[in-house]
Design a protein around this motif. Sequence first.
Motif: not given
Length: 93
Positions: A29-52
């Motif tokens: 919930n807290a990172c939803r906008e940040d995810y869409h802005k910076n790392c959209e398309g990466l699987e939530v919980g994946s190491e790729e998303l964490r790196k991004c």
Amino acid sequence: MKRLFAIAVLATGLAAPHALAEVNEAVKNACREDYHKNCEGLEVGSEELRKCMRSKATDLSKECLKALVEHNEVTQEDIENYLKEMEAKANAQ
């Protein structure tokens, strides 16, 4: 500088590495906008998303940073790198 201080305070005492593959709902919930802005398309919980998200740390919202720290999604090393980058940005201005 306020943001730098805020994350430093939040980070005090945090040393446990993230070991969970699942992401806490509060972080989602807290990172939803940040995810869409910076790392959209990466699987939530994946190491790729964490790196991004780590690579975009200084661009993340205060709410997202706070949730990441509170739910052990960042390591002490992540915090130290964030603080160094924020200090370098402040000195460059």
